[in-house]
Design a protein around this motif. Structure first.
Motif, PDB file in Angstrom:
ATOM      1  N   SER A 177       0.832  -1.202   0.000  1.00  0.00           N
ATOM      2  CA  SER A 177       0.000   0.000   0.000  1.00  0.00           C
ATOM      3  C   SER A 177       0.867   1.253   0.000  1.00  0.00           C
ATOM      4  O   SER A 177       1.924   1.296   0.635  1.00  0.00           O
ATOM      5  CB  SER A 177      -0.896   0.009   1.237  1.00  0.00           C
ATOM      6  N   THR A 178       0.405   2.269  -0.702  1.00  0.00           N
ATOM      7  CA  THR A 178       1.159   3.537  -0.706  1.00  0.00           C
ATOM      8  C   THR A 178       0.587   4.531   0.303  1.00  0.00           C
ATOM      9  O   THR A 178       1.050   5.670   0.387  1.00  0.00           O
ATOM     10  CB  THR A 178       1.124   4.183  -2.109  1.00  0.00           C
ATOM     11  N   PRO A 184      -0.172   6.312   3.902  1.00  0.00           N
ATOM     12  CA  PRO A 184       0.510   6.418   5.196  1.00  0.00           C
ATOM     13  C   PRO A 184      -0.315   5.699   6.270  1.00  0.00           C
ATOM     14  O   PRO A 184      -1.497   5.420   6.057  1.00  0.00           O
ATOM     15  CB  PRO A 184       0.554   7.917   5.455  1.00  0.00           C
ATOM     16  N   TYR A 185       0.300   5.408   7.372  1.00  0.00           N
ATOM     17  CA  TYR A 185      -0.371   4.770   8.518  1.00  0.00           C
ATOM     18  C   TYR A 185      -1.627   5.567   8.904  1.00  0.00           C
ATOM     19  O   TYR A 185      -1.633   6.802   8.860  1.00  0.00           O
ATOM     20  CB  TYR A 185       0.629   4.717   9.681  1.00  0.00           C
ATOM     21  N   LYS A 186      -2.654   4.825   9.286  1.00  0.00           N
ATOM     22  CA  LYS A 186      -3.961   5.416   9.614  1.00  0.00           C
ATOM     23  C   LYS A 186      -3.859   6.626  10.562  1.00  0.00           C
ATOM     24  O   LYS A 186      -3.201   6.550  11.596  1.00  0.00           O
ATOM     25  CB  LYS A 186      -4.837   4.345  10.275  1.00  0.00           C
ATOM     26  N   THR A 221      -2.486   9.484   9.978  1.00  0.00           N
ATOM     27  CA  THR A 221      -1.283  10.315   9.825  1.00  0.00           C
ATOM     28  C   THR A 221      -1.250  10.895   8.411  1.00  0.00           C
ATOM     29  O   THR A 221      -2.029  10.494   7.556  1.00  0.00           O
ATOM     30  CB  THR A 221       0.018   9.504  10.045  1.00  0.00           C
ATOM     31  N   ARG A 222      -0.344  11.812   8.195  1.00  0.00           N
ATOM     32  CA  ARG A 222      -0.275  12.523   6.913  1.00  0.00           C
ATOM     33  C   ARG A 222       1.110  12.447   6.298  1.00  0.00           C
ATOM     34  O   ARG A 222       2.106  12.567   7.002  1.00  0.00           O
ATOM     35  CB  ARG A 222      -0.601  14.012   7.138  1.00  0.00           C
ATOM     36  N   ASP A 223       1.131  12.299   4.986  1.00  0.00           N
ATOM     37  CA  ASP A 223       2.363  12.547   4.238  1.00  0.00           C
ATOM     38  C   ASP A 223       2.373  14.029   3.887  1.00  0.00           C
ATOM     39  O   ASP A 223       1.334  14.614   3.583  1.00  0.00           O
ATOM     40  CB  ASP A 223       2.359  11.737   2.939  1.00  0.00           C
ATOM     41  N   PHE A 224       3.546  14.616   3.908  1.00  0.00           N
ATOM     42  CA  PHE A 224       3.680  16.008   3.487  1.00  0.00           C
ATOM     43  C   PHE A 224       4.464  16.038   2.184  1.00  0.00           C
ATOM     44  O   PHE A 224       5.693  15.953   2.191  1.00  0.00           O
ATOM     45  CB  PHE A 224       4.370  16.843   4.560  1.00  0.00           C
ATOM     46  N   GLU A 230      -0.982  11.503  14.530  1.00  0.00           N
ATOM     47  CA  GLU A 230       0.278  12.251  14.631  1.00  0.00           C
ATOM     48  C   GLU A 230      -0.019  13.714  14.340  1.00  0.00           C
ATOM     49  O   GLU A 230      -0.621  14.031  13.316  1.00  0.00           O
ATOM     50  CB  GLU A 230       1.313  11.743  13.625  1.00  0.00           C
TER      51      GLU A 230
END
Lengths: 441, 441
Positions: free
Chosen positions: B6-7, B9-11, B13-16, B124
């Motif tokens: 899966s691409t 992010p962990y539940k 949380t956010r990718d920036f 997070e």
């Protein structure tokens, strides 16, 4: 009395008090500025990831012995990231179709490994990660990554004689194993690991390791020629895969003025399964810090753990612990000096307090940080505290002075004190400070 | 084909990605600048802490249901920090004797809580923490913390009508419970929790909760008077502890020009065991974001978990998720615009490549970030990629142009292209860019 808790940070980690933090900020700002100057864009991601993203390519040692992993309250197996590259591959894959390529990304994550703490090794460290993904011409991307690695160290004040980038290409090693030693593929990693150890062991040990791995005297002779023959060996063995590529890359880097920072070294191994093209490691030449400062290379297979498309990728990760050791060794670690700021004394009456808060605010609005005295009544004690915090200038204004529109400005290092009009504070402070201070970050 | 990972992010949380990261950097830089202008110094600490530091004062809900804790490979029970204040208390305690006081510290840690993700709630988040510890005069420290909270929002572009700081004092509530309601101490937290809910429930529900907790009609009448009577109630009840202190603090803040941002609200409860003096919460007045934006207060007991000395302390924590919701609602969230930079086209011959790298480096050395084209051969495709990355200016120089000492500079938005002498690149780019760009951070 209840028992008191320990004030120590968790084993193998560091607290950053203001002095240490200021040094970290200065070094990281310098790194960021250089990396941004190449067009790299900053990214960030959660520190916790599903453990699966590390199982494919991260080294077994890290996953089995060093990773911080646990089961969350929802029964998911997760890990605190031990490295950033799998996250970069995950993020790139998540938007692979829409991201304009090449992607140049950098990040400064904190990474966790369960290590026995020692010199250059801590459980939490920060790492500058720089990656170029999806370059139309990967040769140019390889060249740029090497140039960036050199420019970063130069911008921190390191000179040519203090470090060296040792460069090789994974295919050269593979091809040498296959075509010269006639080794079966499953034996490559074992021999690569022995080559990787060469600098740390004696010639006899090296030879006995190789013998134990089934390399006879002829093979050992070939290995020594390969390791010590330099670019000349590559020129004489053009049928070795990667040889032509590396020679071209060295030529471009030389013509671009980087040869003095660079050496071809076929003994650079790094993560054997991970890298697919160039590999490099940067070393401190002083001998003080034996481990490589940082390193990187080309890892074209990593993204395919997430999407079908194969994406070319090259990058490096530079950890703060070894970097700071290097900067310290060469006396180019920035000092913990504070930015220019003033102290505004306070007085006990309510009218005085209102005035001191007003004065501090006005100085801030004019662009100089102003720290207000929070008591006690005695002015001398306030000024001593300010000096203890390495603040050089105090502004003192009682109500009588306020009425006259003046302040006392006192140099806390020399004791010199002058009365000036309130509107001249900033000008005066800057004149007294001269160029002794950084401007605020 | 192996199954792809899966691409996501962990539940929770956010990718920036670069756009979001640029916004985060702009907002955090603004916060930092304001906080530093008050003389606060930045600190940092490991994200993993021994769990003990949270057991004393962190709320039971967090420790039992929301903390990320696990046993490390050395059998230590550790946690990923759910809040920063216990770490601040630990660090202060570790150097309590040598740190010049008052200590003004700030940090921007990422914090973890196992929450059901929803509006304003993620697992997070980042949080600006500001704390003043060991102030000789805690009244002035309280005033400064409130001023700082207001100035931070103002420096982000928020106006007076968009937010309000609701302020109270823990002792007022305690003293009211004791002296007016005659409540036994063990019942205080229950009633405090009901008061905390008042804004979210109907008048009838409020009354029935109070009845169920043993508060009769007379007591309920007193509670309503207390909650709605404002500062007048405090003036009429001077024997209530904290009343005089709060009136004085409101007077100082009013005379300092902060009254329009401020309201006394005895219904502000926050962590009941945690705070010992002033407590405050900041609210969005738009009604779009009902939860408090952020809050803080005085917590004089926390440091005594580590050392014998009692240290006065006041501070607040401002989370990025609610803050960004607020900025978005009021349309003052900075855009994701890139800093000014140029694109340097590359060409396929080795001589051209050396020249393009040289040109890019010279532009960087003159202070403008320069991103080099990494192929392909076709110039048009390179320029389209650059435009896709929102780079406005391309510099093109073939070997013929190099010999003549000129470059083509192309505006990728308008298509306009001019030939200029190479030494005028920076000047020209700046002139063409005008004031549309931020300068590099």
């Amino acid at each position: 009395m209840s028992e008191k808790l320990s004030t120590k940070p968790y084993k193998g980690t560091r607290d950053f008090y203001p002095d240490e933090m200021r040094q970290r900020t200065k070094v990281f700002s310098s790194l960021e500025k250089t990396v941004r100057s190449f067009g790299f864009e900053k990214i960030d991601a959660p520190i916790v990831e599903p453990i699966e993203i590390y199982l494919a390519k991260t080294s077994e040692e890290i996953v089995n012995q060093q990773i911080y992993s646990f089961i969350d309250r929802g029964e998911r197996r997760v890990a605190i990231r031990p490295e950033m590259t799998p996250t970069v591959a995950r993020m790139f894959s998540g938007k692979a179709r829409e991201l304009p390529r090449p992607v140049r990304w950098f990040s400064i994550p904190n990474l966790w490994r369960y290590e026995q703490p020692g010199k250059g090794r801590l459980r939490e460290h920060w790492q500058l990660n720089c990656d170029i993904l999806g370059a139309p011409d990967e040769f140019l991307a390889d060249a740029e990554i090497i140039m960036l690695a050199v420019e970063i160290l130069k911008s921190l004040g390191a000179t040519q004689s203090q470090f060296i980038v040792k460069l090789s290409h994974r295919e050269i090693l593979n091809s040498f194993f296959e075509k010269r030693l006639g080794l079966a593929k499953e034996n490559w990693p074992t021999i690569a690991r022995i080559l990787d150890k060469k600098e740390k062991i004696s010639g006899e040990e090296f030879s006995s390791f190789l013998s134990a791995a089934g390399i006879d005297a002829v093979g050992q002779e070939q290995i020594l020629n390969f390791l010590t023959g330099g670019l000349q060996w590559l020129r004489e063995n053009p049928e070795i895969d990667g040889a032509g590529y590396l020679l071209e890359l060295m030529a471009l880097l030389e013509k671009s003025g980087y040869s003095e920072h660079l050496a071809y070294d076929p003994g650079v191994v790094r993560g054997f399964d991970y890298y697919t093209g160039i590999v490099f490691e940067v070393f401190d030449t002083s001998g003080e810090n034996r481990r490589s400062l940082f390193g990187g290379g080309r890892y074209d297979k990593l993204v395919s753990a997430f999407i079908k498309e194969e994406i070319n990728a090259v990058g490096f990760g530079m950890g703060d612990v070894t970097l700071f050791d290097f900067l310290q060794t060469h006396q180019i670690l920035p000092g913990p000096q504070r930015e220019l700021q003033v102290f505004v004394a306070s007085f006990p009456t309510p009218e005085d307090q209102v005035n001191s808060f007003r004065l501090a605010r006005e100085i801030r609005n004019l662009g100089i940080p102003a720290e207000m005295g929070l008591g006690p009544a005695k002015l001398g004690k306030q000024l001593a505290e300010a000096a203890g915090k390495k603040i050089s200038f105090a502004i003192i204004q009682g109500l009588e002075e306020k009425d006259r529109g003046v302040v006392q400005i006192k140099n806390l290092e020399t004791g010199e004190q002058v009365e000036i009009p309130e509107e001249e504070i900033v000008e005066q402070v800057k004149a007294m400070a001269g160029d002794r201070y950084d401007t605020q970050k």
